[in-house]
Design a protein around this motif. Sequence first.
Motif, PDB file in Angstrom:
ATOM      1  N   GLY A 264       0.833  -1.194   0.000  1.00 16.99           N
ATOM      2  CA  GLY A 264       0.000   0.000   0.000  1.00 16.99           C
ATOM      3  C   GLY A 264       0.866   1.241   0.000  1.00 16.99           C
ATOM      4  N   PRO A 265       0.313   2.382  -0.405  1.00 12.52           N
ATOM      5  CA  PRO A 265       1.129   3.593  -0.532  1.00 12.52           C
ATOM      6  C   PRO A 265       1.739   4.051   0.791  1.00 12.52           C
ATOM      7  N   LEU A 266       1.001   3.980   1.884  1.00  6.12           N
ATOM      8  CA  LEU A 266       1.537   4.447   3.162  1.00  6.12           C
ATOM      9  C   LEU A 266       2.609   3.499   3.690  1.00  6.12           C
TER      10      LEU A 266
ATOM     11  N   VAL B 173       8.535  12.681  12.453  1.00  7.92           N
ATOM     12  CA  VAL B 173       7.711  13.859  12.149  1.00  7.92           C
ATOM     13  C   VAL B 173       7.760  14.146  10.647  1.00  7.92           C
ATOM     14  N   GLY B 174       8.964  14.086  10.055  1.00  4.42           N
ATOM     15  CA  GLY B 174       9.089  14.283   8.611  1.00  4.42           C
ATOM     16  C   GLY B 174       8.293  13.250   7.829  1.00  4.42           C
ATOM     17  N   LEU B 175       8.311  11.994   8.300  1.00  6.75           N
ATOM     18  CA  LEU B 175       7.526  10.938   7.661  1.00  6.75           C
ATOM     19  C   LEU B 175       6.035  11.241   7.783  1.00  6.75           C
ATOM     20  N   LEU B 176       5.596  11.685   8.953  1.00  9.44           N
ATOM     21  CA  LEU B 176       4.177  12.008   9.142  1.00  9.44           C
ATOM     22  C   LEU B 176       3.735  13.144   8.218  1.00  9.44           C
ATOM     23  N   ILE B 177       4.628  14.086   7.962  1.00 13.49           N
ATOM     24  CA  ILE B 177       4.314  15.158   7.007  1.00 13.49           C
ATOM     25  C   ILE B 177       4.088  14.553   5.618  1.00 13.49           C
ATOM     26  N   ALA B 178       5.002  13.682   5.188  1.00 19.29           N
ATOM     27  CA  ALA B 178       4.869  13.044   3.874  1.00 19.29           C
ATOM     28  C   ALA B 178       3.635  12.152   3.817  1.00 19.29           C
ATOM     29  N   LEU B 179       3.390  11.381   4.884  1.00 20.21           N
ATOM     30  CA  LEU B 179       2.214  10.507   4.904  1.00 20.21           C
ATOM     31  C   LEU B 179       0.923  11.320   4.912  1.00 20.21           C
ATOM     32  N   GLY B 180       0.948  12.473   5.582  1.00 21.72           N
ATOM     33  CA  GLY B 180      -0.226  13.342   5.579  1.00 21.72           C
ATOM     34  C   GLY B 180      -0.556  13.824   4.177  1.00 21.72           C
ATOM     35  N   CYS B 181       0.475  14.230   3.442  1.00 17.93           N
ATOM     36  CA  CYS B 181       0.273  14.670   2.051  1.00 17.93           C
ATOM     37  C   CYS B 181      -0.222  13.516   1.187  1.00 17.93           C
ATOM     38  N   LEU B 182       0.400  12.358   1.347  1.00 18.68           N
ATOM     39  CA  LEU B 182       0.028  11.176   0.574  1.00 18.68           C
ATOM     40  C   LEU B 182      -1.376  10.697   0.939  1.00 18.68           C
ATOM     41  N   GLY B 183      -1.657  10.654   2.230  1.00 17.68           N
ATOM     42  CA  GLY B 183      -2.987  10.226   2.679  1.00 17.68           C
ATOM     43  C   GLY B 183      -4.073  11.186   2.209  1.00 17.68           C
ATOM     44  N   PHE B 184      -3.790  12.485   2.212  1.00 20.29           N
ATOM     45  CA  PHE B 184      -4.747  13.478   1.730  1.00 20.29           C
ATOM     46  C   PHE B 184      -5.076  13.213   0.260  1.00 20.29           C
ATOM     47  N   ALA B 185      -4.047  12.981  -0.544  1.00 16.54           N
ATOM     48  CA  ALA B 185      -4.263  12.726  -1.968  1.00 16.54           C
ATOM     49  C   ALA B 185      -5.053  11.429  -2.177  1.00 16.54           C
ATOM     50  N   ARG B 186      -4.699  10.412  -1.433  1.00 16.29           N
ATOM     51  CA  ARG B 186      -5.299   9.099  -1.645  1.00 16.29           C
ATOM     52  C   ARG B 186      -6.707   8.994  -1.071  1.00 16.29           C
ATOM     53  N   TYR B 187      -6.887   9.439   0.162  1.00 10.00           N
ATOM     54  CA  TYR B 187      -8.131   9.160   0.866  1.00 10.00           C
ATOM     55  C   TYR B 187      -9.103  10.333   0.908  1.00 10.00           C
ATOM     56  N   VAL B 188      -8.633  11.545   0.614  1.00 12.86           N
ATOM     57  CA  VAL B 188      -9.535  12.696   0.558  1.00 12.86           C
ATOM     58  C   VAL B 188      -9.829  13.061  -0.898  1.00 12.86           C
ATOM     59  N   LEU B 189      -8.770  13.185  -1.687  1.00 14.62           N
ATOM     60  CA  LEU B 189      -8.955  13.550  -3.096  1.00 14.62           C
ATOM     61  C   LEU B 189      -9.211  12.337  -3.992  1.00 14.62           C
ATOM     62  N   ASP B 190      -9.017  11.122  -3.456  1.00  9.41           N
ATOM     63  CA  ASP B 190      -9.210   9.859  -4.181  1.00  9.41           C
ATOM     64  C   ASP B 190      -8.334   9.760  -5.430  1.00  9.41           C
TER      65      ASP B 190
ATOM     66  N   VAL C 292       0.031   6.221  -9.971  1.00 14.46           N
ATOM     67  CA  VAL C 292       1.448   6.317  -9.636  1.00 14.46           C
ATOM     68  C   VAL C 292       1.903   7.775  -9.655  1.00 14.46           C
ATOM     69  N   LEU C 293       1.366   8.576 -10.572  1.00 13.34           N
ATOM     70  CA  LEU C 293       1.730   9.994 -10.625  1.00 13.34           C
ATOM     71  C   LEU C 293       1.316  10.707  -9.338  1.00 13.34           C
ATOM     72  N   ALA C 294       0.107  10.460  -8.871  1.00 10.07           N
ATOM     73  CA  ALA C 294      -0.356  11.081  -7.617  1.00 10.07           C
ATOM     74  C   ALA C 294       0.470  10.592  -6.438  1.00 10.07           C
ATOM     75  N   PHE C 295       0.797   9.298  -6.423  1.00 14.92           N
ATOM     76  CA  PHE C 295       1.631   8.726  -5.362  1.00 14.92           C
ATOM     77  C   PHE C 295       2.974   9.467  -5.294  1.00 14.92           C
ATOM     78  N   ASN C 296       3.597   9.651  -6.445  1.00 20.61           N
ATOM     79  CA  ASN C 296       4.897  10.306  -6.483  1.00 20.61           C
ATOM     80  C   ASN C 296       4.802  11.807  -6.233  1.00 20.61           C
ATOM     81  N   LEU C 297       3.795  12.463  -6.777  1.00 23.74           N
ATOM     82  CA  LEU C 297       3.663  13.900  -6.590  1.00 23.74           C
ATOM     83  C   LEU C 297       3.406  14.241  -5.123  1.00 23.74           C
ATOM     84  N   PHE C 298       2.434  13.586  -4.509  1.00 19.59           N
ATOM     85  CA  PHE C 298       2.076  13.923  -3.133  1.00 19.59           C
ATOM     86  C   PHE C 298       3.011  13.292  -2.105  1.00 19.59           C
ATOM     87  N   GLY C 299       3.513  12.102  -2.374  1.00 16.27           N
ATOM     88  CA  GLY C 299       4.399  11.444  -1.413  1.00 16.27           C
ATOM     89  C   GLY C 299       5.856  11.804  -1.566  1.00 16.27           C
TER      90      GLY C 299
END
Length: 169
Positions: free
Chosen positions: A45-47, A91-108, A112-119
């Motif tokens: 999974g992405p996270l 903390v740095g990881l949580l920042i990256a996971l927050g961005c990635l989780g926002f893209a995946r679970y909020v913006l749906d 792979v492009l979204a995974f790389n852009l946000f993560g």
Amino acid sequence: MRHRQTRSPMQVLIHEMGKFGLVGGVCYAIDFLVSNLCHTLLGMGPLSAKTVSTVVAATFSYIGNRQWSFNHRARTGLRREYTLFVILNTVGLLIALGCLGFARYVLDLRGVLAFNLFGNVIGTGLGTVFRFWAYKKWVFLHPDDPKAVVNTGASQENHRPIPEHAGRI
């Protein structure tokens, strides 16, 4: 006899940022490759993929930053430095996971492009700015910082500041 000119605080900052950037570039490549390998080839999974890649990259980052980027700063003990390093990288990881989780679970956004852009771009970029500031503030201390002492296990009178390496910035 060779005379070394003392560097201004701005020159030291630029020098540290340059070295930090080079170490970060190598570690970014490691993070990017491992996260994509885990996510696309191993089906993680992405996270989870981002967590594994961050742990691997952070290990290389600690070695590179301690031995090269901030080698002129005081050494305050491996246990103290590495513990803080792990906490700050979390903390740095949580920042990256927050961005990635926002893209995946909020913006749906699931590609792979979204995974790389946000993560790997936005999340890692924001985490990198935080880590540079935090490493200088808490992990790799200036020799004049009161926490920059040799801990010999003896009485407080035996504690002394650790000097910067002569001529190395």
